[in-house]
Design a protein around this motif. Structure first.
Motif, short mmCIF file in Angstrom:
data_model
loop_
_atom_site.label_atom_id
_atom_site.label_comp_id
_atom_site.label_asym_id
_atom_site.label_seq_id
_atom_site.Cartn_x
_atom_site.Cartn_y
_atom_site.Cartn_z
N ALA A 73 0.84 -1.19 0.00
CA ALA A 73 0.00 0.00 0.00
C ALA A 73 0.88 1.24 0.00
CB ALA A 73 -0.93 0.01 1.21
N MET A 74 0.32 2.33 -0.54
CA MET A 74 1.02 3.61 -0.54
C MET A 74 0.00 4.72 -0.82
SD MET A 74 3.03 3.39 -4.15
CE MET A 74 2.19 2.79 -5.61
N ILE A 75 0.30 5.87 -0.28
CA ILE A 75 -0.51 7.05 -0.54
C ILE A 75 0.31 7.95 -1.45
CG2 ILE A 75 -1.56 9.09 0.51
CD1 ILE A 75 -2.07 7.27 3.01
N VAL A 76 -0.31 8.40 -2.53
CA VAL A 76 0.38 9.25 -3.51
C VAL A 76 -0.46 10.52 -3.69
CG1 VAL A 76 1.29 9.42 -5.85
CG2 VAL A 76 1.25 7.19 -4.68
N ASN A 77 0.13 11.65 -3.30
CA ASN A 77 -0.56 12.94 -3.42
C ASN A 77 0.47 14.06 -3.44
OD1 ASN A 77 0.18 13.48 -0.73
ND2 ASN A 77 -1.73 12.66 0.08
N GLY A 78 0.04 15.27 -3.26
CA GLY A 78 0.95 16.41 -3.24
C GLY A 78 1.14 17.02 -1.87
N ALA A 79 0.66 16.35 -0.82
CA ALA A 79 0.72 16.89 0.54
C ALA A 79 2.14 16.79 1.09
CB ALA A 79 -0.25 16.15 1.45
N ALA A 80 2.75 17.95 1.34
CA ALA A 80 4.14 17.99 1.81
C ALA A 80 4.24 18.59 3.21
CB ALA A 80 4.97 18.83 0.85
N ASP A 92 12.95 22.69 -10.02
CA ASP A 92 12.03 23.68 -9.47
C ASP A 92 10.62 23.26 -9.86
OD1 ASP A 92 11.13 25.99 -8.21
OD2 ASP A 92 11.32 27.19 -10.03
N ALA A 93 9.83 22.88 -8.88
CA ALA A 93 8.48 22.42 -9.16
C ALA A 93 7.53 23.00 -8.11
CB ALA A 93 8.42 20.89 -9.13
N ALA A 94 6.50 23.65 -8.59
CA ALA A 94 5.49 24.22 -7.71
C ALA A 94 4.54 23.12 -7.24
CB ALA A 94 4.72 25.30 -8.46
N PRO A 95 3.80 23.36 -6.16
CA PRO A 95 2.79 22.38 -5.76
C PRO A 95 1.88 22.05 -6.96
CG PRO A 95 3.03 24.02 -4.04
CD PRO A 95 3.86 24.50 -5.23
N GLY A 96 1.61 20.76 -7.11
CA GLY A 96 0.84 20.30 -8.25
C GLY A 96 1.71 19.81 -9.39
N HIS A 102 3.69 8.53 0.38
CA HIS A 102 3.59 8.41 1.84
C HIS A 102 3.17 7.00 2.22
CE1 HIS A 102 3.20 12.88 2.01
NE2 HIS A 102 2.40 12.73 0.98
N ALA A 103 3.52 6.60 3.42
CA ALA A 103 3.06 5.33 4.02
C ALA A 103 3.25 4.15 3.08
CB ALA A 103 1.60 5.46 4.47
N PHE A 104 4.37 4.13 2.38
CA PHE A 104 4.69 3.06 1.46
C PHE A 104 5.09 1.81 2.25
CE2 PHE A 104 8.05 0.79 -0.91
CZ PHE A 104 7.32 0.40 -2.02
N GLY A 105 4.41 0.71 2.00
CA GLY A 105 4.74 -0.51 2.70
C GLY A 105 4.45 -1.74 1.85
N VAL A 106 5.26 -2.78 2.08
CA VAL A 106 5.10 -4.06 1.40
C VAL A 106 5.12 -5.14 2.48
CG1 VAL A 106 6.16 -5.69 -0.22
CG2 VAL A 106 6.18 -3.24 -0.71
#
Length: 180
Positions: A73-80, A92-96, A102-106
């Motif tokens: 499982a893993m969470i993939v988003n832009g929350a930093a 150089d990358a702006a939000p988005g 996050h919370a990547f696990g096997v």
């Protein structure tokens, strides 16, 4: 998405998956809590039920499923975390314009068998298709075996910083980036 190992699919989680996802993380926490290189996850802390439910509702929680159920499982988003702002990122990358894993696990029974790598390749493929510039993540200092996997996949360590997360307080984290 990239090819998964035989017998596995990677898909977005639904509300109906919550119990299986919670059981997956609980088992993983039990399995790794005795190891010297664990991510300091806690059944009552991180990943919390609210965090997982929010990620499901936001179409951000991905699960690798096989005949024995949820194996990754893993969470993939832009929350930093706000600590991401001071990192000398390569692009150089702006939000988005980037995503964060996050919370990547096997599941321990699947570690070392290519499932985690396949999951991360799927993130890379999806981010490319969406026109993102980079994938970023933070890795708690104790979880160095996972850091070696990220490095093998082409992620580069950009910094070591102390970050605050309510579940672990102030800890040293390794900041990784994959430029797309």
């Amino acid at each position: 998405m990239s090819a998964m190992p035989s017998g596995f699919t990677l898909r977005l989680a639904t509300d109906a998956d919550f119990s299986a996802i919670r059981a997956f993380y609980n088992q993983l926490i039990d399995d790794i809590s005795v190891l010297p290189h664990h991510p300091m996850w806690d059944k009552d802390g991180h990943p919390s039920n609210d965090y997982l439910r929010s990620a499901i509702a936001g179409n951000e929680l991905w699960i690798a499923v096989g005949e024995m159920g949820v194996a990754g499982a893993m969470i993939v988003n832009g929350a930093a975390n706000e600590g991401y702002n001071g990192i000398p990122w390569a692009v150089d990358a702006a939000p988005g314009e980037y995503v964060i894993v996050h919370a990547f696990g096997v599941a321990t029974r699947m570690q070392g068998k290519g499932l985690g790598s396949a999951m991360m390749h799927a993130v890379l493929d999806r981010a490319r298709a969406e026109g993102k510039k980079a994938i970023r993540l933070d890795l708690i200092d104790l979880n160095l075996p996972t850091g070696r996997m990220y490095t093998r996949l082409g992620f580069e360590k950009r910094a070591e910083v102390r970050l605050f997360y309510p579940e672990v307080k102030w800890q040293l984290f390794h900041m990784f980036e994959y430029v797309l």
